[in-house]
Design a protein around this motif. Structure first.
Motif, PDB file in Angstrom:
ATOM      1  N   UNK A  58      75.520   3.731  -5.604  1.00  0.00           N
ATOM      2  CA  UNK A  58      76.314   4.684  -4.832  1.00  0.00           C
ATOM      3  C   UNK A  58      77.780   4.272  -4.792  1.00  0.00           C
ATOM      4  N   UNK A  59      78.051   2.986  -4.639  1.00  0.00           N
ATOM      5  CA  UNK A  59      79.436   2.526  -4.604  1.00  0.00           C
ATOM      6  C   UNK A  59      80.079   2.686  -5.976  1.00  0.00           C
ATOM      7  N   UNK A  60      79.307   2.421  -7.036  1.00  0.00           N
ATOM      8  CA  UNK A  60      79.861   2.612  -8.366  1.00  0.00           C
ATOM      9  C   UNK A  60      80.224   4.082  -8.598  1.00  0.00           C
ATOM     10  N   UNK A  61      79.363   4.986  -8.147  1.00  0.00           N
ATOM     11  CA  UNK A  61      79.656   6.413  -8.269  1.00  0.00           C
ATOM     12  C   UNK A  61      80.859   6.797  -7.409  1.00  0.00           C
ATOM     13  N   UNK A  62      80.975   6.170  -6.237  1.00  0.00           N
ATOM     14  CA  UNK A  62      82.139   6.401  -5.382  1.00  0.00           C
ATOM     15  C   UNK A  62      83.420   6.012  -6.100  1.00  0.00           C
ATOM     16  N   UNK A  63      83.407   4.849  -6.761  1.00  0.00           N
ATOM     17  CA  UNK A  63      84.598   4.394  -7.493  1.00  0.00           C
ATOM     18  C   UNK A  63      84.939   5.349  -8.645  1.00  0.00           C
ATOM     19  N   UNK A  64      83.905   5.806  -9.346  1.00  0.00           N
ATOM     20  CA  UNK A  64      84.134   6.754 -10.445  1.00  0.00           C
ATOM     21  C   UNK A  64      84.782   8.031  -9.919  1.00  0.00           C
ATOM     22  N   UNK A  65      84.232   8.575  -8.831  1.00  0.00           N
ATOM     23  CA  UNK A  65      84.786   9.812  -8.274  1.00  0.00           C
ATOM     24  C   UNK A  65      86.210   9.588  -7.766  1.00  0.00           C
ATOM     25  N   UNK A  66      86.447   8.409  -7.188  1.00  0.00           N
ATOM     26  CA  UNK A  66      87.794   8.112  -6.686  1.00  0.00           C
ATOM     27  C   UNK A  66      88.805   8.064  -7.832  1.00  0.00           C
ATOM     28  N   UNK A  67      88.438   7.417  -8.930  1.00  0.00           N
ATOM     29  CA  UNK A  67      89.333   7.361 -10.094  1.00  0.00           C
ATOM     30  C   UNK A  67      89.615   8.758 -10.640  1.00  0.00           C
ATOM     31  N   UNK A  68      88.563   9.557 -10.724  1.00  0.00           N
ATOM     32  CA  UNK A  68      88.729  10.890 -11.306  1.00  0.00           C
ATOM     33  C   UNK A  68      89.577  11.807 -10.442  1.00  0.00           C
ATOM     34  N   UNK A  69      89.504  11.619  -9.123  1.00  0.00           N
ATOM     35  CA  UNK A  69      90.178  12.555  -8.226  1.00  0.00           C
ATOM     36  C   UNK A  69      91.419  11.975  -7.566  1.00  0.00           C
ATOM     37  N   UNK A  70      91.856  10.805  -8.003  1.00  0.00           N
ATOM     38  CA  UNK A  70      92.980  10.158  -7.324  1.00  0.00           C
ATOM     39  C   UNK A  70      94.253  10.999  -7.390  1.00  0.00           C
ATOM     40  N   UNK A  71      94.424  11.741  -8.465  1.00  0.00           N
ATOM     41  CA  UNK A  71      95.640  12.559  -8.574  1.00  0.00           C
ATOM     42  C   UNK A  71      95.665  13.675  -7.538  1.00  0.00           C
ATOM     43  N   UNK A  72      94.502  13.948  -6.913  1.00  0.00           N
ATOM     44  CA  UNK A  72      94.438  14.975  -5.864  1.00  0.00           C
ATOM     45  C   UNK A  72      94.433  14.369  -4.471  1.00  0.00           C
ATOM     46  N   UNK A  73      94.474  13.023  -4.389  1.00  0.00           N
ATOM     47  CA  UNK A  73      94.518  12.346  -3.092  1.00  0.00           C
ATOM     48  C   UNK A  73      95.926  12.489  -2.516  1.00  0.00           C
ATOM     49  N   UNK A  74      96.035  13.235  -1.424  1.00  0.00           N
ATOM     50  CA  UNK A  74      97.347  13.585  -0.898  1.00  0.00           C
ATOM     51  C   UNK A  74      97.844  12.603   0.150  1.00  0.00           C
ATOM     52  N   UNK A  75      97.010  11.640   0.538  1.00  0.00           N
ATOM     53  CA  UNK A  75      97.454  10.636   1.480  1.00  0.00           C
ATOM     54  C   UNK A  75      97.487  11.083   2.928  1.00  0.00           C
ATOM     55  N   UNK A  76      96.908  12.259   3.230  1.00  0.00           N
ATOM     56  CA  UNK A  76      96.890  12.709   4.623  1.00  0.00           C
ATOM     57  C   UNK A  76      95.962  11.850   5.469  1.00  0.00           C
ATOM     58  N   UNK A  77      94.939  11.272   4.844  1.00  0.00           N
ATOM     59  CA  UNK A  77      94.092  10.271   5.488  1.00  0.00           C
ATOM     60  C   UNK A  77      94.312   8.947   4.760  1.00  0.00           C
ATOM     61  N   UNK A  78      93.874   7.864   5.364  1.00  0.00           N
ATOM     62  CA  UNK A  78      94.004   6.568   4.706  1.00  0.00           C
ATOM     63  C   UNK A  78      93.080   6.511   3.504  1.00  0.00           C
ATOM     64  N   UNK A  79      93.373   5.586   2.580  1.00  0.00           N
ATOM     65  CA  UNK A  79      92.496   5.421   1.427  1.00  0.00           C
ATOM     66  C   UNK A  79      91.090   5.035   1.880  1.00  0.00           C
ATOM     67  N   UNK A  80      90.994   4.219   2.918  1.00  0.00           N
ATOM     68  CA  UNK A  80      89.677   3.799   3.428  1.00  0.00           C
ATOM     69  C   UNK A  80      88.868   5.013   3.880  1.00  0.00           C
ATOM     70  N   UNK A  81      89.503   5.900   4.661  1.00  0.00           N
ATOM     71  CA  UNK A  81      88.804   7.100   5.121  1.00  0.00           C
ATOM     72  C   UNK A  81      88.391   7.970   3.943  1.00  0.00           C
ATOM     73  N   UNK A  82      89.289   8.118   2.995  1.00  0.00           N
ATOM     74  CA  UNK A  82      89.012   8.920   1.799  1.00  0.00           C
ATOM     75  C   UNK A  82      87.813   8.363   1.040  1.00  0.00           C
TER      76      UNK A  82
END
Length: 356
Positions: free
Chosen positions: A55-79
């Motif tokens: 699950x954590x590996x899949x989380x990291x994959x999704x985070x890498x793929x969607x990082x360009x859409x991370x707008x920073x309105x929440x902390x990275x930890x929350x995201x």
């Protein structure tokens, strides 16, 4: 299984980066900072070390793929927790509730026939502290964290519906505010509070009385008790061993859906079906915040010892109250950093296949 864990540990976020097609080393470092706490969260959600790693590996994959859409309105930890929660909820849609043997049946006598083993996916699995708990920090916080990964607590969590499970872990274990949990789950604060209230009631009804102590490396009394246990088990001195047990001690043996309670039945089992455990060797580890041992069973005269079981020991008030032996589980040994065997001279072997 061991190959999966080794791959996840070696590849980490680099594997996620490769799949996502990006190469930002700074992002990799930032993501990796959260790996252990995310694994602990996913382990509590899923009840499986291996599923948590996936699950954590899949989380990291999704985070890498969607990082360009991370707008920073929440902390990275929350995201990242939002992504991990969605991964866990998706996983739980297609899996049953993991359990301990005492969740499935009443205790049996030592003379009961050995039932058929149940699939690995049936059971709450042990987890090494180093993969699910962050090191260092305030000793009181470390004690609370260890308490939250005890086998009994993780098993009790599995009684909760998945979203209630997430709410309780985030609020009670990780101390998030209700507003933070509501934002993560896309719901309201009253809904979070209601879910928490229902989760507490279910947990109180399902967990029963459990006062097992977490590991205390500096506690002389606990160290002495464990040293006596190792000595008695390796000599297979059942008088000495049972003298260390609480009168209502339990013994479980996943993947078998049976469990024993009390000196007589535990001793009867160890002198009957468990007799092949004579001449075992134990190597200490820590699992689920509790003392544990890798058990190596004899591979034959002069051939050393081979992996057999991962024992997790529950202790209350200076007595052993639970012996949890996860049998025939050599795939767990690499996860806990245990060697693949013990040689005829009694020293751990360094290479796969040696001493077996």
């Amino acid at each position: 299984m061991s190959e999966l864990v080794a791959s996840a540990a070696a590849g980490g976020a680099a594997a996620a980066r490769a799949e996502a097609g990006t190469g930002e080393p700074d992002l990799e470092h930032r993501l990796e900072r959260y790996r252990v706490e995310l694994t602990g969260y996913c382990y509590r959600m899923l009840g499986s070390s291996f599923d948590a790693e996936d699950a954590v590996q899949e989380t990291m994959v999704r985070a890498w793929k969607s990082y360009d859409r991370f707008e920073g309105r929440a902390s990275m930890r929350t995201w990242l927790y939002r992504i991990a929660t969605n991964v866990c909820l998706d996983t739980l849609k297609s899996s049953g509730r993991r359990a301990r043997p005492m969740d499935l049946s009443s205790p049996v006598s030592a003379s009961s026939p050995l039932p058929e083993p149940l699939p690995e996916s049936t059971w709450v699995e042990p987890a090494p502290d180093g993969r699910v708990l962050e090191s260092g920090g305030d000793p009181a916080d470390v004690a609370v964290a260890r308490d939250s990964v005890r086998l009994a607590f993780v098993a009790a969590l599995q009684h909760l519906p998945p979203r209630q499970r997430a709410v309780l872990i985030l609020r009670e274990v990780l101390a998030w505010k209700a507003s933070e949990v509501a934002e993560l789950l896309g719901t309201s604060v009253p809904s979070v509070n209601s879910a928490l209230q229902r989760a507490r009631a279910t947990l109180a009804a399902s967990s029963g009385e459990d006062s097992a102590e977490t590991v205390k490396p500096m506690d002389e009394e606990q160290r002495e008790l464990l040293a006596r246990y190792v000595d008695a088990f390796q000599r297979y001195d059942l008088d000495a061993l049972t003298s260390l047990l609480h009168e209502d001690a339990t013994m479980t043996m996943p993947p078998y859906p049976l469990w024993l309670r009390g000196h007589a039945d535990i001793r009867g089992w160890l002198t009957g079906p468990g007799l092949e455990c004579r001449d075992s060797r134990l190597l200490p580890v820590v699992a689920n915040g509790m003392p544990a041992f890798g058990q190596y069973r004899s591979a034959g005269e002069g051939a050393g010892w081979k992996p057999w079981a991962l024992q997790v020991i529950e202790i209350t008030d200076g007595r052993i109250t639970g012996l949890n032996s996860f049998l025939d589980t050599p795939h767990l040994f690499p996860l806990f950093g245990l060697p693949p065997g013990i040689g005829p001279d009694g020293t751990p072997v360094a290479e796969e296949g040696a001493g077996s």
